[in-house]
Design an enzyme around this catalytic site. Structure first.
Site, PDB file in Angstrom:
ATOM      1  N   ASP A  55       3.159   5.325  -8.555  1.00  0.00           N
ATOM      2  CA  ASP A  55       3.281   5.635  -9.759  1.00  0.00           C
ATOM      3  C   ASP A  55       2.841   7.553 -10.647  1.00  0.00           C
ATOM      4  O   ASP A  55       3.470   6.956 -11.754  1.00  0.00           O
ATOM      5  CB  ASP A  55       2.620   4.220 -11.225  1.00  0.00           C
ATOM      6  CG  ASP A  55       3.666   3.036 -10.245  1.00  0.00           C
ATOM      7  OD1 ASP A  55       4.595   3.386 -10.323  1.00  0.00           O
ATOM      8  OD2 ASP A  55       2.976   1.693 -10.626  1.00  0.00           O
TER       9      ASP A  55
ATOM     10  N   HIS B 153      -6.132   1.774  -7.095  1.00  0.00           N
ATOM     11  CA  HIS B 153      -4.390   0.010  -5.854  1.00  0.00           C
ATOM     12  C   HIS B 153      -5.735  -0.691  -5.483  1.00  0.00           C
ATOM     13  O   HIS B 153      -6.754   0.117  -5.006  1.00  0.00           O
ATOM     14  CB  HIS B 153      -3.425   0.714  -5.288  1.00  0.00           C
ATOM     15  CG  HIS B 153      -2.861   0.049  -4.868  1.00  0.00           C
ATOM     16  ND1 HIS B 153      -2.775  -0.707  -3.498  1.00  0.00           N
ATOM     17  CD2 HIS B 153      -1.841   0.354  -5.313  1.00  0.00           C
ATOM     18  CE1 HIS B 153      -1.992  -1.056  -3.777  1.00  0.00           C
ATOM     19  NE2 HIS B 153      -1.591  -1.198  -4.424  1.00  0.00           N
TER      20      HIS B 153
END
Ligand code: CMC
Length: 427
Positions: free
Chosen positions: A363, A306
């Site tokens: 996700d 991320h």
């Protein structure tokens, strides 16, 4: 702490004010950099650039903290429902009962779209990806709601907001129904927002609709977890498009396109496809870990890493727990859940991932839940968009209320210097 940052360049010193956020994030205010020093900054991907001041969402990537308007994501996911969070993000406070009732009723009033929209949907081939269809339909809504929003009028702004929140689930459900060759339907006023969305997606002709509470609760929680994430790619897109004074629906349509990419919201589809691929290949997670680390191999471990979180993504923690619960409640056994857990375990012990601070993101496990709820893989990113809608709205509204200037970055030009035009015959 010093109130200014000093820059020395070409023998001259320049001072720039320091801006401190309410959570002590420190920024150098370089608004006058070019005017005073003749310099610009170069920061591809905006890794160090604050594009705005914002009071909506706080996240601390080092500590793994995420809060909407000051409330911890863990509390909201457990104790609030989606429409409360929508109201909170957009208007800044949790609604009281009266405010929530009015908000819900106003949204219900708008939970239909013009019949003519069906003709537009009809024009798409069945093979079209639902995200492309959703973006187009959202843009098409403008034609049926052409009056522009007077952003200086709170009432005008409110009306546009409840309109898009009401209509968006219809569009999202229709993209799925088109793919599944089901007749287009409308919602049921007596149902809550999330249950109504579920009904529109799954209702079968001639059959009465009955929702499982565990399914609706799981969906509600997923929408909350996706509702905002400060200046990510799609939200920055919404703010950027809106900064040209393009309307709310046009800005959101652009946000949907940005979200579609596999490095952003499209990762949820990419994750399940990757896990399925590993399963088909025999389930050797180690082999795929090696591929992910090989710089000559384009394979990336989707759902990992991320831009901001350099510690656990708090949303991933909640979703992982939820995946176990939901699959248990629904009695679903999904072998890819074990593959996902195996990959996570290996990655958390692997030097490459540890050094680069790569952890599972939102996700990684969400697709496993969506699949258990019967949602087709190509709809996963649409589910993300349904969750992110309030964040996009809140950020668009904030940007307009703060009267932010049009977004227009600069560049360092690296192309040819001036050259004389060559006629066609002499090239
Ligand atoms: N698998 C293997 N290596 C990775 C991964 C990954 N998933 N993610 C990052 N790296 C490596 C990357 O190769 C680089 O290595 P090196 O320093 O040796 O060059 C290092 O880690 C830093 O990566 P980066 O690409 O410079 O980091 P970034 O902040 O630009 O990108 C990211 C962040 C999310 C795009 C990236 O981690 C990624 O592509 N992840 C997979 C896609 C994904 O899951 N996206 C969803 C993000 S969360 C939800 C959302 O935003 O919608």
């Amino acid at each position: 702490m010093s109130k200014v940052a000093t820059l020395e360049f070409d023998g001259k010193k320049y001072e720039f004010p320091i801006t401190v956020g309410s959570e002590d994030e420190i920024g150098i205010d370089i608004k006058k950099l070019r005017a005073e020093a003749g310099l610009i900054t170069l920061d591809p991907g905006f890794k160090n650039t604050g594009s705005c001041e914002s009071a909506i969402t706080f996240l601390d990537g080092e500590k793994g903290i995420l809060r909407y308007r000051g409330y911890a994501i863990e509390d909201l996911a457990e104790k609030a429902d989606f429409l409360e969070v929508v109201y909170l993000l957009i208007f800044g406070e949790l609604p009281n009962k009266q405010q929530l009732d009015k908000f819900t009723a106003d949204i219900k009033e708008e939970s239909h779209v013009d019949e003519e929209m069906k003709k537009i949907l009809d024009g798409f081939p069945k093979s079209a990806h639902p995200m492309g269809v959703l973006s187009s339909l959202t843009s098409a809504l403008i034609a049926f709601n052409p009056s522009s929003v007077d952003v200086s009028s709170e009432e005008d702004m409110y009306n546009a907001i409840v309109k898009i929140i009401g209509k968006f689930p219809v569009l999202a459900a229709w993209t799925m129904r088109k793919k599944n060759s089901l007749p287009l339907n409308h919602g049921d006023d007596t149902l809550g927002y999330v249950e109504n969305l579920h009904k529109m997606m799954f209702e079968k002709p001639g059959k009465s609709y009955k929702a499982d509470k565990a399914v609706i609760d799981a969906l509600d929680k997923l929408l909350i977890l996706h509702a905002d994430h400060e200046q990510n790619c799609s939200t920055s897109t919404v703010r950027m498009v809106g900064s040209s004074h393009a309307g709310l629906f046009a800005s959101i349509s652009a946000g949907i396109s940005a979200l579609w990419g596999p490095l952003h919201g499209g990762a949820n589809q990419a994750v399940i496809e990757m896990l399925e691929g590993i399963k088909k290949d025999g389930g050797d997670t180690h082999k795929f870990m090696q591929k992910a680390k090989d710089k000559d191999d384009p394979f990336r471990l989707m759902g990992f890493g991320h831009r901001v979180y350099k510690n656990f993504d708090p949303r991933a923690k909640i979703i992982k727990k939820s995946a176990d619960e939901v699959l248990g409640q629904l009695g679903v056994e999904d072998p890819v859940l074990d593959i996902a857990k195996g990959l996570e375990k290996e990655a958390l012990e692997d030097d490459y991932f540890v050094k680069r601070k790569l952890y599972p993101n939102v996700d990684f496990y969400s697709g496993i839940i969506y699949r258990a709820l019967g949602i087709p893989v190509e709809m996963f990113t649409v589910m993300f968009a349904l969750g992110r809608l309030p964040g996009w709205i809140a950020q668009w509204r904030e940007m307009r209320l703060r009267k932010e200037p049009i977004g227009r970055p600069r560049q360092i030009y690296t192309g040819e210097n001036h050259r004389d035009f060559k006629p066609l015959g002499s090239r």
